[in-house]
Design an enzyme around this catalytic site. Structure first.
Site, PDB file in Angstrom:
ATOM      1  N   HIS A 175       0.838  -1.212   0.000  1.00 38.99           N
ATOM      2  CA  HIS A 175       0.000   0.000   0.000  1.00 38.99           C
ATOM      3  C   HIS A 175       0.868   1.255   0.000  1.00 38.99           C
ATOM      4  O   HIS A 175       0.584   2.220  -0.720  1.00 38.99           O
ATOM      5  CB  HIS A 175      -0.938   0.004   1.210  1.00 38.99           C
TER       6      HIS A 175
ATOM      7  N   GLU B 251      -8.095   1.593  10.292  1.00 36.71           N
ATOM      8  CA  GLU B 251      -8.367   0.818   9.082  1.00 36.71           C
ATOM      9  C   GLU B 251      -9.852   0.618   8.818  1.00 36.71           C
ATOM     10  O   GLU B 251     -10.262   0.397   7.691  1.00 36.71           O
ATOM     11  CB  GLU B 251      -7.669  -0.550   9.167  1.00 36.71           C
TER      12      GLU B 251
ATOM     13  N   TYR C  84       3.830   5.061  -6.276  1.00 42.00           N
ATOM     14  CA  TYR C  84       3.522   4.865  -7.702  1.00 42.00           C
ATOM     15  C   TYR C  84       2.556   5.947  -8.207  1.00 42.00           C
ATOM     16  O   TYR C  84       2.748   6.512  -9.291  1.00 42.00           O
ATOM     17  CB  TYR C  84       2.926   3.459  -7.855  1.00 42.00           C
TER      18      TYR C  84
ATOM     19  N   GLU D  10      -7.753  -4.205   3.198  1.00 37.76           N
ATOM     20  CA  GLU D  10      -8.078  -3.613   4.508  1.00 37.76           C
ATOM     21  C   GLU D  10      -9.268  -4.312   5.157  1.00 37.76           C
ATOM     22  O   GLU D  10      -9.344  -4.394   6.376  1.00 37.76           O
ATOM     23  CB  GLU D  10      -8.355  -2.114   4.383  1.00 37.76           C
TER      24      GLU D  10
HETATM   25 MN    MN Z   1      -4.085  -2.312   6.689  1.00 34.90          MN
HETATM   26 FE    FE Z   2      -3.051  -0.636   4.321  1.00 30.94          FE
END
Ligand code: MN
Ligand code: FE
Length: 331
Positions: free
Chosen positions: A107, A177, A113, A211
Site C-alpha cells: 500500500h 483501518e 507509484y 483492509e
Molecule cells: Mn491495513
Molecule cells: Fe493498508
C-alpha cells in the site's frame, strides 16, 4: 494456551495450531496478491494533465486522499510491527501479521507509484499529515490512543495493561483501518464510478479488499483477547471504546467535509457522513459493542461484491491471476 501472555507459547512452533481463523486470514491474504504496477495509470495521467476533465473540487478530493493515505499506511505498518507483533506471541497470529505487514508495504508503494505517475510534488503530498488539519487530527487521534503501548517497558500483564493493548487494537484496526479509511474509499470509488481516475480507483479497490481482511483479523484478535480475559470487558471500558469510536466518527466526518466541501456529481459530504456512521455501527457490532447511529447505507454500491479478477492483461506479459474465483464481498 492464550493469544497473549501465555508462558507456554513458543513462538517458533506453529504446529499444532490453535487459532484456525488466523490461519484462514493468512491464506485469504495470499490469494489477494497484487502490486500497484499491474494497474495502468495511463488514463489517469491524461485526465490529471487535461484541464477539461477534473474540476478544482475533484482535484482537491484526490489530493486529500493521496495525502491522508500516503502516510496513514506507514503509520499502520509501524504500529503493527513495533507494537502488535511484540505482544501477540501466538505463531499463527504472527504469521498473519507478517502477511499484513507485507500488504502495508504494498500500500505504501501504491502511493509512491501514484505520486510518480501523476508527477505530484512529494513534499506536498507527504507533508499533508502535518499541514492539513483534518488529516493531522485523524493521525494524532490514533497515535494518542496507542502511545502507551509504545513504551519500551510496556507489558500486557494485568487487566489494565490488557485494556491498554486492546485500546491500541481498536485504535488501529477498528478506527484507522475500519473508519478513517472508509470516507476516502467511498470518495475514490465514487470518482471511478464516474469514469474519473479509474487507475487510482482500482488501486483503492485492491487496498480496500486488503483492509477489509485486516479489519476482520483485528476484530477476531480483539474478540479472542476478550474471551480469554473476560475481566477487561467492564462497562467502563466498553463505554470508553464506544466513546472513542464516536469521536473518530466526528473526525472522519470533518475530514469528508474538508476533502469534499462542495460535493461531487450527485454525492456530497452529508452522504459521506452518513456512510461513516453506517460503517461505524458495523464495526461496533463486530466487536460486541452497542450501535450508536442506526444509519442506512447511503452507498449500497460500496458493499456490492466487486470482481477484481486480474484478467485485464494490460501489458500482455503481465497476466497475473492469483485468485481463483476472485469475486469478493467486503465491509
Ligand atoms: Mn491495513
Ligand atoms: Fe493498508
Amino acid at each position: 494456551m492464550a493469544i497473549i501472555n501465555s508462558s507456554k507459547t513458543d513462538p517458533n512452533k506453529i504446529l499444532p495450531m490453535q487459532y484456525m481463523w488466523a490461519r484462514q486470514h493468512y491464506k485469504d491474504g495470499l490469494s489477494n496478491n497484487w502490486t500497484p504496477e499491474e494497474v495502468s495509470m495511463q488514463k489517469d495521467v491524461e485526465q490529471w494533465k487535461s484541464d477539461r476533465v477534473l474540476n478544482a473540487d475533484e482535484r482537491r478530493l484526490i489530493l486529500w486522499n493521496l495525502g491522508f493515505f500516503s502516510t496513514a499506511e506507514s503509520l499502520t505498518a509501524n504500529n503493527l510491527v513495533l507494537a502488535v507483533y511484540n505482544h501477540v506471541t501466538n505463531p499463527e497470529a504472527r504469521q498473519y501479521l507478517l502477511r499484513q505487514a507485507f500488504e502495508e508495504a504494498v500500500h505504501t508503494d501504491t502511493f509512491i507509484y501514484c505520486c510518480d505517475t501523476l508527477g505530484l510534488d512529494p513534499d506536498e503530498i507527504y507533508n499533508m499529515y502535518q499541514t492539513i488539519p483534518s488529516i493531522k487530527e485523524k493521525d494524532d487521534f490514533v497515535v494518542n490512543i496507542t502511545q502507551s503501548v509504545f513504551d519500551p517497558l510496556f507489558t500486557t500483564k494485568g487487566t489494565e495493561n490488557i485494556q491498554k493493548f486492546v485500546r491500541d487494537l481498536v485504535g488501529f484496526y477498528v478506527i484507522m483501518e475500519g473508519i478513517f479509511f472508509y470516507a476516502g474509499f467511498a470518495m475514490m470509488l465514487a470518482m471511478k464510478r464516474q469514469n474519473k481516475m479509474i487507475g487510482i480507483g482500482e488501486q483503492f479497490e485492491y487496498i480496500m479488499r486488503d483492509e477489509s481482511l485486516h479489519l476482520a483479523f483485528g476484530c477476531d484478535l480483539i474478540d479472542t483477547i476478550k474471551v480469554e480475559n473476560p475481566d477487561i470487558w467492564t462497562s467502563e471500558f466498553k463505554d470508553e471504546l464506544v466513546d472513542l469510536i464516536r469521536q473518530s466518527v466526528v473526525l472522519e466526518q470533518a475530514y469528508a467535509h474538508d476533502a469534499c466541501p462542495n460535493g461531487l456529481l450527485g454525492i456530497n459530504a452529508e452522504q459521506f457522513s452518513e456512510y461513516v456512521e453506517h460503517i461505524a455501527d458495523r464495526r461496533l457490532d463486530r466487536i460486541g459493542l452497542p450501535r450508536i447511529y442506526n444509519r442506512q447505507n447511503p452507498f449500497p454500491w460500496m458493499s456490492q461484491s466487486t470482481d477484481l479478477a486480474k484478467e485485464k492483461n494490460f501489458f500482455e506479459t503481465r497476466v497475473t491471476e492469483y485468485r481463483i474465483g476472485a469475486s469478493l464481498t467486503w465491509d
